[in-house]
Design a protein around this motif. Sequence first.
Motif, PDB file in Angstrom:
ATOM      1  N   CYS A   1       0.850  -1.190   0.000  1.00  0.00           N
ATOM      2  CA  CYS A   1       0.000   0.000   0.000  1.00  0.00           C
ATOM      3  C   CYS A   1       0.885   1.238   0.000  1.00  0.00           C
TER       4      CYS A   1
ATOM      5  N   HIS B   1     -10.867   2.507  -2.115  1.00  0.00           N
ATOM      6  CA  HIS B   1     -10.489   3.707  -1.364  1.00  0.00           C
ATOM      7  C   HIS B   1     -11.292   4.884  -1.903  1.00  0.00           C
TER       8      HIS B   1
ATOM      9  N   PHE C   1      -2.800   6.342  10.898  1.00  0.00           N
ATOM     10  CA  PHE C   1      -3.001   5.356  11.974  1.00  0.00           C
ATOM     11  C   PHE C   1      -2.504   3.967  11.600  1.00  0.00           C
ATOM     12  N   CYS C   2      -2.118   3.756  10.354  1.00  0.00           N
ATOM     13  CA  CYS C   2      -2.061   2.398   9.810  1.00  0.00           C
ATOM     14  C   CYS C   2      -0.649   1.824   9.675  1.00  0.00           C
TER      15      CYS C   2
ATOM     16  N   ASN D   1      -0.497   4.320   0.359  1.00  0.00           N
ATOM     17  CA  ASN D   1      -1.144   5.394   1.112  1.00  0.00           C
ATOM     18  C   ASN D   1      -0.504   5.420   2.487  1.00  0.00           C
ATOM     19  N   MET D   2      -0.534   6.551   3.070  1.00  0.00           N
ATOM     20  CA  MET D   2       0.067   6.657   4.399  1.00  0.00           C
ATOM     21  C   MET D   2      -0.983   7.161   5.367  1.00  0.00           C
ATOM     22  N   CYS D   3      -2.051   6.388   5.516  1.00  0.00           N
ATOM     23  CA  CYS D   3      -3.049   6.758   6.511  1.00  0.00           C
ATOM     24  C   CYS D   3      -2.304   6.768   7.846  1.00  0.00           C
TER      25      CYS D   3
ATOM     26  N   GLN E   1      -5.267  -3.880  -0.918  1.00  0.00           N
ATOM     27  CA  GLN E   1      -5.547  -2.868   0.111  1.00  0.00           C
ATOM     28  C   GLN E   1      -6.279  -1.686  -0.484  1.00  0.00           C
TER      29      GLN E   1
ATOM     30  N   VAL F   1      -0.033  -0.953   7.905  1.00  0.00           N
ATOM     31  CA  VAL F   1       0.086  -1.779   6.684  1.00  0.00           C
ATOM     32  C   VAL F   1       1.204  -1.333   5.724  1.00  0.00           C
TER      33      VAL F   1
HETATM   34 FE1  SF4 Z   1      -3.293   1.616   3.107  1.00  0.00          FE
HETATM   35 FE2  SF4 Z   1      -5.751   1.068   3.945  1.00  0.00          FE
HETATM   36 FE3  SF4 Z   1      -3.789   1.309   5.707  1.00  0.00          FE
HETATM   37 FE4  SF4 Z   1      -4.690   3.429   4.464  1.00  0.00          FE
HETATM   38  S1  SF4 Z   1      -5.876   2.129   5.898  1.00  0.00           S
HETATM   39  S2  SF4 Z   1      -2.527   2.926   4.750  1.00  0.00           S
HETATM   40  S3  SF4 Z   1      -5.196   2.624   2.445  1.00  0.00           S
HETATM   41  S4  SF4 Z   1      -3.961  -0.253   4.126  1.00  0.00           S
END
Ligand code: SF4
Length: 477
Positions: free
Chosen positions: A188, A272, A194-195, A190-192, A232, A197
Amino acid sequence: MSRLVKNLEILTDADKEACEVMRVTEEGKKGSSRKLYIESYGCQMNFSDSEIVTSILQEQGFDTTSDHTKADVILLNTCAIRDNAEQKVRNRLKHLVAVKHNNPQTVIGVLGCMAERLKAQLLEEEKIVDLVVGPDAYRDLPNLIAEADAGQKGVNVFLSREETYADITPVRLNTNGVTAFISIMRGCNNMCSFCVVPFTRGRERSRGYQSIVLEAQDLFAKGYREVTLLGQNVDSYNWVSEDGSEKVNFAQLLEKVALVHPDLRVRFSTSHPKDITDEVLYTMAKYENICKYIHLPAQSGNSRILNLMNRTYSREWYLDRVAAIRAILGDECGISTDMIAGFCTETEDEHQDTLSLMEMVHYDFAYMFAYSERPNTPAAKKLKDDIAELVKKRRLSEIISLQQRLSLERNKQDLHKVHKVLVEGFSKKSTDFLYGRNTANKVVVFPKKNYQKGQYVQVLVNECTAATLLGEAVDSI
Ligand code: SF4
Ligand code: SAH
Ligand code: F3S
């Protein structure tokens, strides 16, 4: 997974993770071969990866067992998304101490996101672990197991920019023979905030469409009638041929898979909100066999919080995407979400915005969580996890109760209508009943009569709960 999850009336964090553990059910056939036991935690991607791992090890002569006490190799494919997901694995490892004690030759490996997050530290902290292997290093498992046999503990947490395991045919575990996952991308970008992943699964990469279509064809030929394309962020699927002359985006991939056969249902997860295009929605509208269901995680209904989460969309943008879904696919399309309660600095008013967004969208279903700070994520570095646990839990329970009502209301709209259901097996409560799902991913239960697993059946729905539609078959198709 969604099947299991959908059957739960209220989905709390603990519930979700409790039903996210699945063990191999296939018993080994060849008495003399080495036995593999694999247990999976977390998201569908991890379950799909366990099927790849099993394939890699079967090539090496391993056979699967559902009894970990009979296994030569025990693998836990782990999740790191929230603290309690990791605690569950730690507890499981404690239980395995006795197995190792009785049979010191047993190799115990931790795979997946927790392995990637903790790396060699896991060997220090959990003495019974012999192997720590990240999601991109599964091809190295045979070597690492051989080294472990020779008494050498091993770690491989290399994250790749290319690995998609495209050439590996997954060994279907716990299969109902009707539905299967196909992994279409990994990682993934994206750099949400909180995440965890992006740190555990690395850079995003798309698997070549040819091998995806072949896998779908092969599944159809074997009797499967539904595939779920996994990533993701499936909307950012973007495959480019080596010479750059050919490009396939997600809408085009969906079409290619839909064309495999009109009787093969196609689902996908996760979309997303920043990336889902009208082209995808029009492709869904064009093909009856692309299921009318979108998992579109909002995470919050407040634009300031969304900004702090680095979701890169606002409440208005999100509502605009929902309006596009309704305009192109109509009211029948199922929409679900993920919501996080009590993210850093969230005020009561901002929490109310989450509730009001839920009311406006009228979700069919939701996965709901209390915020759990993950070490080294942008939120952990820059923001304060300042909402008291009790407040998080109270907000979460408000979100859950609201969703309970919304699910029931949405299900009531399905009453007295005929739904096309793909039968997946016997209902949990009785073998006199079958269960399957309609296009919008709702579980439908009806009397078995002469209907079979894998069949499409028209069911007239006449009762419902917040989790299930109940009805009578009116005809098979
Ligand atoms: Fe990636 Fe989903 Fe995590 Fe956002 S919430 S960083 S889109 S895996
Ligand atoms: N790629 C998907 C989500 C994968 S993680 C997406 O972007 O939607 C699944 C869900 O776990 C997320 O949608 C989020 O709701 C939840 N989650 C992720 N990190 C979390 C955290 N630190 N605390 C609580 N919930 C979290
Ligand atoms: Fe968990 Fe990793 Fe999936 S952290 S949710 S198993 S991508």
